[in-house]
Design an enzyme around this catalytic site. Sequence first.
Site, short mmCIF file in Angstrom:
data_model
loop_
_atom_site.label_atom_id
_atom_site.label_comp_id
_atom_site.label_asym_id
_atom_site.label_seq_id
_atom_site.Cartn_x
_atom_site.Cartn_y
_atom_site.Cartn_z
N ARG A 26 0.81 -1.22 0.00
CA ARG A 26 0.00 0.00 0.00
C ARG A 26 0.83 1.26 0.00
O ARG A 26 0.35 2.33 -0.34
CB ARG A 26 -0.92 0.01 1.24
CG ARG A 26 -1.87 -1.14 1.32
CD ARG A 26 -2.52 -1.21 2.69
NE ARG A 26 -1.49 -1.42 3.70
CZ ARG A 26 -1.58 -1.02 4.97
NH1 ARG A 26 -2.64 -0.39 5.40
NH2 ARG A 26 -0.60 -1.27 5.81
N GLU A 31 8.23 7.81 10.92
CA GLU A 31 8.29 8.99 11.79
C GLU A 31 9.49 9.80 11.31
O GLU A 31 10.62 9.32 11.35
CB GLU A 31 8.49 8.58 13.24
CG GLU A 31 7.29 7.92 13.86
CD GLU A 31 7.50 7.57 15.33
OE1 GLU A 31 8.54 7.92 15.92
OE2 GLU A 31 6.60 6.93 15.89
N GLN A 49 10.36 26.30 14.04
CA GLN A 49 9.75 26.63 12.75
C GLN A 49 10.07 25.53 11.75
O GLN A 49 11.15 24.97 11.77
CB GLN A 49 10.34 27.97 12.27
CG GLN A 49 9.80 28.52 10.99
CD GLN A 49 10.37 29.90 10.71
OE1 GLN A 49 10.49 30.74 11.61
NE2 GLN A 49 10.74 30.14 9.48
N ASN A 51 10.15 24.83 7.49
CA ASN A 51 10.21 25.53 6.22
C ASN A 51 10.20 24.52 5.09
O ASN A 51 10.63 23.38 5.28
CB ASN A 51 11.49 26.37 6.12
CG ASN A 51 11.61 27.40 7.21
OD1 ASN A 51 10.65 28.07 7.55
ND2 ASN A 51 12.78 27.49 7.80
N LYS A 73 19.59 23.05 11.98
CA LYS A 73 18.62 22.65 10.96
C LYS A 73 18.56 21.13 10.85
O LYS A 73 19.59 20.47 10.85
CB LYS A 73 19.02 23.20 9.59
CG LYS A 73 19.04 24.71 9.50
CD LYS A 73 19.50 25.16 8.13
CE LYS A 73 19.53 26.68 8.05
NZ LYS A 73 20.01 27.14 6.74
N TYR A 133 12.77 21.62 6.08
CA TYR A 133 13.69 21.70 7.21
C TYR A 133 13.06 22.37 8.42
O TYR A 133 12.25 23.26 8.29
CB TYR A 133 15.01 22.37 6.82
CG TYR A 133 14.91 23.75 6.21
CD1 TYR A 133 15.30 24.88 6.93
CD2 TYR A 133 14.46 23.93 4.90
CE1 TYR A 133 15.25 26.14 6.37
CE2 TYR A 133 14.41 25.18 4.33
CZ TYR A 133 14.80 26.28 5.07
OH TYR A 133 14.74 27.54 4.51
N LYS A 171 21.32 37.34 -4.24
CA LYS A 171 22.14 37.49 -3.03
C LYS A 171 23.27 36.46 -2.99
O LYS A 171 24.35 36.75 -2.50
CB LYS A 171 21.29 37.45 -1.76
CG LYS A 171 20.74 36.11 -1.39
CD LYS A 171 19.98 36.16 -0.08
CE LYS A 171 19.44 34.78 0.24
NZ LYS A 171 18.71 34.74 1.48
#
Length: 184
Positions: A26, A31, A49, A51, A73, A133, A171
């Site tokens: 399937r 996790e 946070q 992203n 990160k 991340y 940048k």
Amino acid sequence: MGQIKVTRCEIEGLCIIEPTVHGDSRGYFMETYNQNDMKDNGLDMVFVQDNQSMSTKGVLRGLHYQKKYPQGKLVRVIRGSVFDVAVDLRKNSKTFGKWFGIELSAENKKQFYIPEGFAHGFLVLSDEAEFCYKVTDFYHPNDEGGIMWNDPAIGIEWPLEGIDEIKLSGKDKVNHAFGDFVFD
């Protein structure tokens, strides 16, 4: 029983994280983050946070770092593949200025933990890649720094086969040389 395998890299603090994938006809389940498993492996960071970005083949994002508000990160790819790189910016580290790179892909499901004190960047190897991340501090736009992706003082061995053009943001085109920075 833990659902992740943590492999420490040759640069202290960097870790490759491989989730246990439970699959059958399937599909699969895994996790991607479990605070208890991370703590059991000596990783007790707190993320504030999440992203996500999408980029096309040849896009190179980086090498980025935050000056006063560094971010740890936990990075992974959910579609496509990238070559992900961390550069040690911890001036008292025995591996200061050294880099480590790993291919992250939707297929291999590996994650890469990059603690505070590193510059980070990635090159998209597939036609498109979606990159996710978690970070340990919020983004502060006025606190951003960048190092040129191809700085010979660092000598990153980017896998450029099949990449016709490196695509940089405005940048990232004006990032500085590694030697031009004084790291506190």
